[in-house]
Design a protein around this motif. Structure first.
Motif, PDB file in Angstrom:
ATOM      1  N   GLN A 234      -5.719  -0.668   6.135  1.00  0.00           N
ATOM      2  CA  GLN A 234      -6.497  -0.295   4.758  1.00  0.00           C
ATOM      3  C   GLN A 234      -6.177  -1.262   3.772  1.00  0.00           C
ATOM      4  N   GLY A 235      -5.129  -1.924   3.884  1.00  0.00           N
ATOM      5  CA  GLY A 235      -4.407  -2.843   2.943  1.00  0.00           C
ATOM      6  C   GLY A 235      -3.870  -2.409   1.697  1.00  0.00           C
ATOM      7  N   HIS A 236      -3.666  -1.145   1.698  1.00  0.00           N
ATOM      8  CA  HIS A 236      -2.708  -0.622   0.571  1.00  0.00           C
ATOM      9  C   HIS A 236      -2.266   0.773   1.150  1.00  0.00           C
TER      10      HIS A 236
ATOM     11  N   ARG B 114       1.748   9.341  -9.166  1.00  0.00           N
ATOM     12  CA  ARG B 114       1.225   8.852  -8.048  1.00  0.00           C
ATOM     13  C   ARG B 114       1.380   7.092  -8.004  1.00  0.00           C
ATOM     14  N   CYS B 115       1.231   6.363  -7.152  1.00  0.00           N
ATOM     15  CA  CYS B 115       1.299   5.252  -6.984  1.00  0.00           C
ATOM     16  C   CYS B 115       0.591   4.314  -5.781  1.00  0.00           C
ATOM     17  N   ILE B 116       0.065   3.643  -6.194  1.00  0.00           N
ATOM     18  CA  ILE B 116      -0.829   2.850  -5.183  1.00  0.00           C
ATOM     19  C   ILE B 116      -0.322   1.197  -5.194  1.00  0.00           C
ATOM     20  N   ALA B 117       0.117   0.772  -3.786  1.00  0.00           N
ATOM     21  CA  ALA B 117       0.612  -0.561  -3.817  1.00  0.00           C
ATOM     22  C   ALA B 117      -0.060  -1.527  -2.793  1.00  0.00           C
ATOM     23  N   VAL B 118      -0.215  -2.837  -3.054  1.00  0.00           N
ATOM     24  CA  VAL B 118      -0.906  -3.729  -1.966  1.00  0.00           C
ATOM     25  C   VAL B 118       0.313  -4.764  -1.985  1.00  0.00           C
ATOM     26  N   PRO B 119       0.257  -5.621  -0.667  1.00  0.00           N
ATOM     27  CA  PRO B 119       1.169  -6.403  -0.462  1.00  0.00           C
ATOM     28  C   PRO B 119       0.651  -7.952  -1.295  1.00  0.00           C
ATOM     29  N   ILE B 120       1.605  -8.770  -1.655  1.00  0.00           N
ATOM     30  CA  ILE B 120       1.430 -10.172  -2.120  1.00  0.00           C
ATOM     31  C   ILE B 120       1.080 -10.775  -0.736  1.00  0.00           C
ATOM     32  N   PRO B 121       0.216 -11.522  -0.551  1.00  0.00           N
ATOM     33  CA  PRO B 121      -0.095 -12.255   0.560  1.00  0.00           C
ATOM     34  C   PRO B 121       0.691 -13.695   0.368  1.00  0.00           C
TER      35      PRO B 121
ATOM     36  N   THR C 251       6.704  -9.440  -1.300  1.00  0.00           N
ATOM     37  CA  THR C 251       6.653  -8.667  -2.580  1.00  0.00           C
ATOM     38  C   THR C 251       5.378  -7.888  -2.414  1.00  0.00           C
ATOM     39  N   ALA C 252       5.301  -7.011  -3.229  1.00  0.00           N
ATOM     40  CA  ALA C 252       3.888  -6.075  -3.630  1.00  0.00           C
ATOM     41  C   ALA C 252       3.855  -5.776  -4.848  1.00  0.00           C
ATOM     42  N   LEU C 253       2.720  -5.194  -4.961  1.00  0.00           N
ATOM     43  CA  LEU C 253       1.991  -5.207  -6.519  1.00  0.00           C
ATOM     44  C   LEU C 253       1.776  -3.712  -6.325  1.00  0.00           C
ATOM     45  N   SER C 254       2.076  -2.817  -7.714  1.00  0.00           N
ATOM     46  CA  SER C 254       1.936  -1.309  -7.484  1.00  0.00           C
ATOM     47  C   SER C 254       1.138  -0.976  -9.005  1.00  0.00           C
ATOM     48  N   VAL C 255       0.278  -0.074  -8.796  1.00  0.00           N
ATOM     49  CA  VAL C 255      -0.236   0.672 -10.233  1.00  0.00           C
ATOM     50  C   VAL C 255       0.316   2.070 -10.102  1.00  0.00           C
ATOM     51  N   SER C 256       0.948   2.739 -11.126  1.00  0.00           N
ATOM     52  CA  SER C 256       1.446   3.959 -11.202  1.00  0.00           C
ATOM     53  C   SER C 256       0.996   4.778 -12.360  1.00  0.00           C
ATOM     54  N   GLY C 257       0.973   6.030 -12.173  1.00  0.00           N
ATOM     55  CA  GLY C 257       0.822   6.950 -13.510  1.00  0.00           C
ATOM     56  C   GLY C 257       0.537   8.547 -13.036  1.00  0.00           C
ATOM     57  N   PRO C 258       0.379   9.244 -13.960  1.00  0.00           N
ATOM     58  CA  PRO C 258       0.204  10.557 -13.706  1.00  0.00           C
ATOM     59  C   PRO C 258      -0.817  10.857 -12.601  1.00  0.00           C
TER      60      PRO C 258
ATOM     61  N   VAL D 189      -8.355   5.496  -7.416  1.00  0.00           N
ATOM     62  CA  VAL D 189      -7.813   4.759  -6.118  1.00  0.00           C
ATOM     63  C   VAL D 189      -8.801   3.963  -5.826  1.00  0.00           C
ATOM     64  N   ARG D 190     -10.184   4.445  -5.301  1.00  0.00           N
ATOM     65  CA  ARG D 190     -11.090   3.758  -4.881  1.00  0.00           C
ATOM     66  C   ARG D 190     -11.460   2.316  -5.813  1.00  0.00           C
ATOM     67  N   HIS D 191     -11.474   2.652  -7.161  1.00  0.00           N
ATOM     68  CA  HIS D 191     -11.843   1.548  -8.065  1.00  0.00           C
ATOM     69  C   HIS D 191     -10.691   0.649  -8.078  1.00  0.00           C
ATOM     70  N   ALA D 192      -9.237   1.042  -8.073  1.00  0.00           N
ATOM     71  CA  ALA D 192      -8.356   0.401  -8.436  1.00  0.00           C
ATOM     72  C   ALA D 192      -7.960  -0.778  -7.358  1.00  0.00           C
ATOM     73  N   VAL D 193      -8.105  -0.346  -6.125  1.00  0.00           N
ATOM     74  CA  VAL D 193      -7.804  -0.962  -4.752  1.00  0.00           C
ATOM     75  C   VAL D 193      -8.333  -2.491  -4.681  1.00  0.00           C
ATOM     76  N   PRO D 194      -9.667  -2.543  -4.854  1.00  0.00           N
ATOM     77  CA  PRO D 194     -10.396  -3.974  -4.923  1.00  0.00           C
ATOM     78  C   PRO D 194      -9.604  -4.893  -6.067  1.00  0.00           C
ATOM     79  N   LEU D 195      -9.476  -4.137  -7.140  1.00  0.00           N
ATOM     80  CA  LEU D 195      -8.858  -4.838  -8.221  1.00  0.00           C
ATOM     81  C   LEU D 195      -7.382  -5.351  -8.257  1.00  0.00           C
ATOM     82  N   MET D 196      -6.391  -4.796  -7.514  1.00  0.00           N
ATOM     83  CA  MET D 196      -5.313  -4.786  -6.949  1.00  0.00           C
ATOM     84  C   MET D 196      -5.078  -5.903  -5.968  1.00  0.00           C
ATOM     85  N   ILE D 197      -5.998  -5.853  -5.013  1.00  0.00           N
ATOM     86  CA  ILE D 197      -6.037  -6.920  -4.040  1.00  0.00           C
ATOM     87  C   ILE D 197      -6.424  -8.307  -4.604  1.00  0.00           C
TER      88      ILE D 197
END
Length: 264
Positions: free
Chosen positions: A198-200, A212-219, A225-232, A241-249
């Motif tokens: 799924q890539g995240h 809650r935190c979402i993370a994607v690896p830096i290719p 390394t990995a990039l994450s977004v965290s918040g309440p 999450v669905r909106h954020a993941v493509p932007l994070m990748i």
């Protein structure tokens, strides 16, 4: 015409910065050791680098004297302890390179963005771009934590060869930080193929309740390394999450290009 081409080539070479062959060979040897999994015999290094046997031995003995290479009783060579602070220092410098992309992602998503790296089997945070919200997640740069309870840790584990991921997971402690923390190595390892597909990865209140935190690896980064977004959790629902993941990748790819010196 041939004279003109020859003169141009000569002028180009004359203006190039001088390169020290012994330095190139020493770093080539260290790179070969790393590519062999951090341990190799002199014969394997000779084959890997194409250097003559006496040259390999001279370089190894010099690197051993500097603590950059260690020789075990079975005559195998491994990367030395004195490389660790160099690697850690270089890794943390990457945080500054990634900040512009991280801040752009904060502008798009409104939540805190972190960059983390793998160091000695643990996660270390090397940069953060904070959320503008008064109620936001704050992670101190330089903080070290466990891989099993963080989205960044799981995202990095999912990029590894299964044997390497298993080695890290089974050798590290897995304390229970919240009632939702995964503490069984098998359970965590079973999740990694799905995370890779799924890539995240998601830390769903596994590190801290209410977060809650979402993370994607830096290719293709110079370090894992990995990039994450965290918040309440109240703000980071499934739609977020669905909106954020493509932007994070997309941001992870931009950061990877920046690490390699490319344009965004």
């Amino acid at each position: 015409m041939e004279d003109l081409v020859h003169d141009a080539d000569h002028e180009k070479k004359r203006n190039e910065p001088a390169r020290v062959q012994v330095v190139e060979r020493a770093f080539g040897l260290l790179d070969a050791l790393a590519k062999k999994g951090g341990s190799a015999t002199a014969a394997e290094l000779k084959q890997q680098t194409g250097l003559a046997g006496p040259t390999v031995h001279r370089l190894l003995h010099t690197l051993m004297a500097l603590g950059m290479v260690h020789q075990s009783l079975d005559k195998r060579y491994s990367l030395g302890a004195n490389l660790v602070p160099l690697g850690e220092g270089a890794t943390r410098q990457l945080g500054g390179l990634a900040l512009p992309q991280m801040q752009s992602l904060v502008s798009e998503l409104g939540e805190s963005v972190n960059l983390a790296a793998l160091e000695s089997g643990m996660v270390v945070y090397i940069a953060q771009a904070p959320s503008p919200h008064s109620m936001r997640m704050f992670t101190e740069v330089g903080r070290r934590t466990y891989m099993h309870s963080t989205a960044v840790g799981k995202a990095m584990l999912a990029t590894m060869e299964p044997a390497k991921a298993r080695e890290i997971v089974t050798s590290a402690p897995m304390p229970s930080l919240t009632p939702k923390t995964i503490t069984d190595p098998g359970t965590l390892l079973d999740q990694l193929p799905r995370i890779a597909r799924q890539g995240h990865a998601i830390d769903d209140e596994e590190q801290e309740l209410g977060v809650r935190c979402i993370a994607v690896p830096i290719p293709r980064g110079p370090a894992r390394t990995a990039l994450s977004v965290s918040g309440p959790t109240a703000r980071m629902d499934i739609l977020f999450v669905r909106h954020a993941v493509p932007l994070m990748i997309r941001t992870a790819v931009e950061i990877s290009r920046r690490f390699s010196g490319g344009e965004n």
